[in-house]
Scaffold this motif. Sequence first.
Motif, PDB file in Angstrom:
ATOM      1  N   ALA A  67      38.663  45.363  40.981  1.00 28.87           N
ATOM      2  CA  ALA A  67      37.379  45.240  41.678  1.00 28.87           C
ATOM      3  C   ALA A  67      37.444  44.145  42.735  1.00 28.87           C
ATOM      4  N   THR A  68      36.925  44.431  43.929  1.00 35.19           N
ATOM      5  CA  THR A  68      36.935  43.456  45.025  1.00 35.19           C
ATOM      6  C   THR A  68      35.558  43.227  45.634  1.00 35.19           C
ATOM      7  N   THR A  69      34.558  44.026  45.284  1.00 36.69           N
ATOM      8  CA  THR A  69      33.207  43.865  45.814  1.00 36.69           C
ATOM      9  C   THR A  69      32.225  43.777  44.650  1.00 36.69           C
ATOM     10  N   PRO A  70      31.013  43.259  44.887  1.00 38.93           N
ATOM     11  CA  PRO A  70      30.024  43.197  43.811  1.00 38.93           C
ATOM     12  C   PRO A  70      29.764  44.555  43.178  1.00 38.93           C
ATOM     13  N   GLY A  71      29.694  45.622  43.986  1.00 36.06           N
ATOM     14  CA  GLY A  71      29.453  46.948  43.437  1.00 36.06           C
ATOM     15  C   GLY A  71      30.563  47.397  42.518  1.00 36.06           C
ATOM     16  N   GLU A  72      31.810  47.128  42.911  1.00 39.14           N
ATOM     17  CA  GLU A  72      32.945  47.506  42.067  1.00 39.14           C
ATOM     18  C   GLU A  72      32.979  46.687  40.786  1.00 39.14           C
ATOM     19  N   VAL A  73      32.601  45.417  40.875  1.00 40.57           N
ATOM     20  CA  VAL A  73      32.538  44.577  39.676  1.00 40.57           C
ATOM     21  C   VAL A  73      31.544  45.151  38.678  1.00 40.57           C
ATOM     22  N   VAL A  74      30.374  45.578  39.180  1.00 40.04           N
ATOM     23  CA  VAL A  74      29.346  46.131  38.296  1.00 40.04           C
ATOM     24  C   VAL A  74      29.814  47.442  37.677  1.00 40.04           C
ATOM     25  N   ARG A  75      30.438  48.307  38.482  1.00 41.18           N
ATOM     26  CA  ARG A  75      30.920  49.588  37.940  1.00 41.18           C
ATOM     27  C   ARG A  75      32.013  49.366  36.903  1.00 41.18           C
ATOM     28  N   ALA A  76      32.811  48.314  37.095  1.00 44.36           N
ATOM     29  CA  ALA A  76      33.886  48.032  36.150  1.00 44.36           C
ATOM     30  C   ALA A  76      33.372  47.402  34.870  1.00 44.36           C
ATOM     31  N   ARG A 130      16.544  33.519  42.759  1.00 37.23           N
ATOM     32  CA  ARG A 130      16.850  34.676  41.926  1.00 37.23           C
ATOM     33  C   ARG A 130      18.229  34.532  41.276  1.00 37.23           C
ATOM     34  N   THR A 131      19.162  33.907  41.983  1.00 43.44           N
ATOM     35  CA  THR A 131      20.485  33.695  41.402  1.00 43.44           C
ATOM     36  C   THR A 131      20.442  32.643  40.307  1.00 43.44           C
ATOM     37  N   VAL A 132      19.561  31.636  40.466  1.00 41.13           N
ATOM     38  CA  VAL A 132      19.353  30.665  39.376  1.00 41.13           C
ATOM     39  C   VAL A 132      18.867  31.397  38.125  1.00 41.13           C
ATOM     40  N   LEU A 133      17.914  32.298  38.297  1.00 45.29           N
ATOM     41  CA  LEU A 133      17.403  33.074  37.164  1.00 45.29           C
ATOM     42  C   LEU A 133      18.495  33.940  36.554  1.00 45.29           C
ATOM     43  N   LEU A 134      19.367  34.484  37.407  1.00 47.77           N
ATOM     44  CA  LEU A 134      20.484  35.291  36.905  1.00 47.77           C
ATOM     45  C   LEU A 134      21.377  34.453  36.008  1.00 47.77           C
ATOM     46  N   GLY A 135      21.770  33.259  36.487  1.00 46.70           N
ATOM     47  CA  GLY A 135      22.623  32.392  35.678  1.00 46.70           C
ATOM     48  C   GLY A 135      21.957  31.998  34.375  1.00 46.70           C
ATOM     49  N   PHE A 136      20.655  31.688  34.437  1.00 46.91           N
ATOM     50  CA  PHE A 136      19.928  31.316  33.220  1.00 46.91           C
ATOM     51  C   PHE A 136      19.854  32.497  32.251  1.00 46.91           C
ATOM     52  N   GLY A 137      19.520  33.680  32.774  1.00 46.31           N
ATOM     53  CA  GLY A 137      19.345  34.841  31.915  1.00 46.31           C
ATOM     54  C   GLY A 137      20.635  35.348  31.302  1.00 46.31           C
ATOM     55  N   ILE A 138      21.756  35.255  32.049  1.00 45.74           N
ATOM     56  CA  ILE A 138      23.038  35.719  31.526  1.00 45.74           C
ATOM     57  C   ILE A 138      23.396  34.961  30.253  1.00 45.74           C
ATOM     58  N   PHE A 139      23.006  33.670  30.194  1.00 41.79           N
ATOM     59  CA  PHE A 139      23.255  32.899  28.972  1.00 41.79           C
ATOM     60  C   PHE A 139      22.163  33.118  27.937  1.00 41.79           C
ATOM     61  N   MET A 168      32.251  37.652  34.692  1.00 44.22           N
ATOM     62  CA  MET A 168      32.219  38.807  35.590  1.00 44.22           C
ATOM     63  C   MET A 168      30.996  38.751  36.502  1.00 44.22           C
ATOM     64  N   ALA A 169      29.863  38.279  35.990  1.00 46.19           N
ATOM     65  CA  ALA A 169      28.682  38.111  36.834  1.00 46.19           C
ATOM     66  C   ALA A 169      28.942  37.041  37.896  1.00 46.19           C
ATOM     67  N   LEU A 170      29.613  35.947  37.499  1.00 41.25           N
ATOM     68  CA  LEU A 170      29.933  34.895  38.449  1.00 41.25           C
ATOM     69  C   LEU A 170      30.863  35.399  39.543  1.00 41.25           C
ATOM     70  N   VAL A 171      31.865  36.184  39.152  1.00 50.61           N
ATOM     71  CA  VAL A 171      32.792  36.742  40.147  1.00 50.61           C
ATOM     72  C   VAL A 171      32.032  37.593  41.153  1.00 50.61           C
ATOM     73  N   GLN A 221      28.233  46.738  31.242  1.00 50.73           N
ATOM     74  CA  GLN A 221      27.290  45.956  30.447  1.00 50.73           C
ATOM     75  C   GLN A 221      26.460  45.039  31.322  1.00 50.73           C
ATOM     76  N   LEU A 222      26.893  44.822  32.587  1.00 51.40           N
ATOM     77  CA  LEU A 222      26.098  44.031  33.504  1.00 51.40           C
ATOM     78  C   LEU A 222      24.895  44.830  33.972  1.00 51.40           C
ATOM     79  N   PRO A 223      23.776  44.179  34.255  1.00 58.74           N
ATOM     80  CA  PRO A 223      22.599  44.907  34.726  1.00 58.74           C
ATOM     81  C   PRO A 223      22.886  45.633  36.032  1.00 58.74           C
ATOM     82  N   GLY A 224      22.351  46.850  36.168  1.00 61.52           N
ATOM     83  CA  GLY A 224      22.616  47.648  37.354  1.00 61.52           C
ATOM     84  C   GLY A 224      22.151  46.989  38.631  1.00 61.52           C
ATOM     85  N   TRP A 225      21.061  46.183  38.567  1.00 62.40           N
ATOM     86  CA  TRP A 225      20.554  45.560  39.783  1.00 62.40           C
ATOM     87  C   TRP A 225      21.484  44.477  40.315  1.00 62.40           C
TER      88      TRP A 225
END
Length: 238
Positions: free
Chosen positions: A107-116, A134-143, A23-26, A119-123
């Motif tokens: 969900a079709t936008t990043p905001g809708e993905v987060v609301r759906a 920052r996206t590299v850090l996101l991928g690393f942190g999600i795992f 879901m974060a990747l989407v 459990q994903l971080p609000g930021w």
Amino acid sequence: MGQLIAEILPLALGIVFSPLAIMALVAVLVSPRARLNGFAFLLGWGLAVLVVFALGLWLFQVIEVHLFEEPPLWIVIVRLVLGLFLVAAAVWVYRSGQVHVDSMAKATTPGEVVRAAPQLPGWLRAVQSFTFFRTVLLGFGIFALNPVDLTCALIASLDVILAALPEAQTVLVGTGFVVLGILPIAVPTVLVFVRGAAAAPFLGRLRTWIASHTNVLNAALMLVIGVLQLQKALVALL
């Protein structure tokens, strides 16, 4: 080696069917900088899988767990605790997963993905403005910060060390585990990189499939892994 592969395959699948990561990747792949940040997310995720698994191999090698004729008590306790955690997590994932199925599918936008997927971080709502780093850090942190993914990688590294295989076979099995763990992120990312906006229908189908099935599959895999760890712990105790 065949027995080891059979033992760690469910652990790899536990990472493959990680709904939080997908879901974060989407969310990243439907953002304006989908190609660049999709690759950044893949890079971060791949590094996390490799680092955590390799760190586990190094740690258990240093402790020399493979030299014990019988598993020491602390390994039995670790398996017991992890098994109980995974069984409890499986129940939680199954019971909570259906709540947001419809909204995740639409969900079709990043905001809708987060609301759906709360459990994903609000930021993550601001993912469209993320830099490459920052996206590299996101991928690393999600795992690395996901207790289920982290647990699967560490258990796999423990099982590989305990198998005490020749170095070449250890490298082969470990490489297969890492590659399999990276595939679910790599496939959509490469598709978007190659096809761009034309990959949108695939992302839509992927999102719908995840919303409809992943919570059940993930719960089932965690239950299987948890039960296997409990079984190994109880056999060692008895």
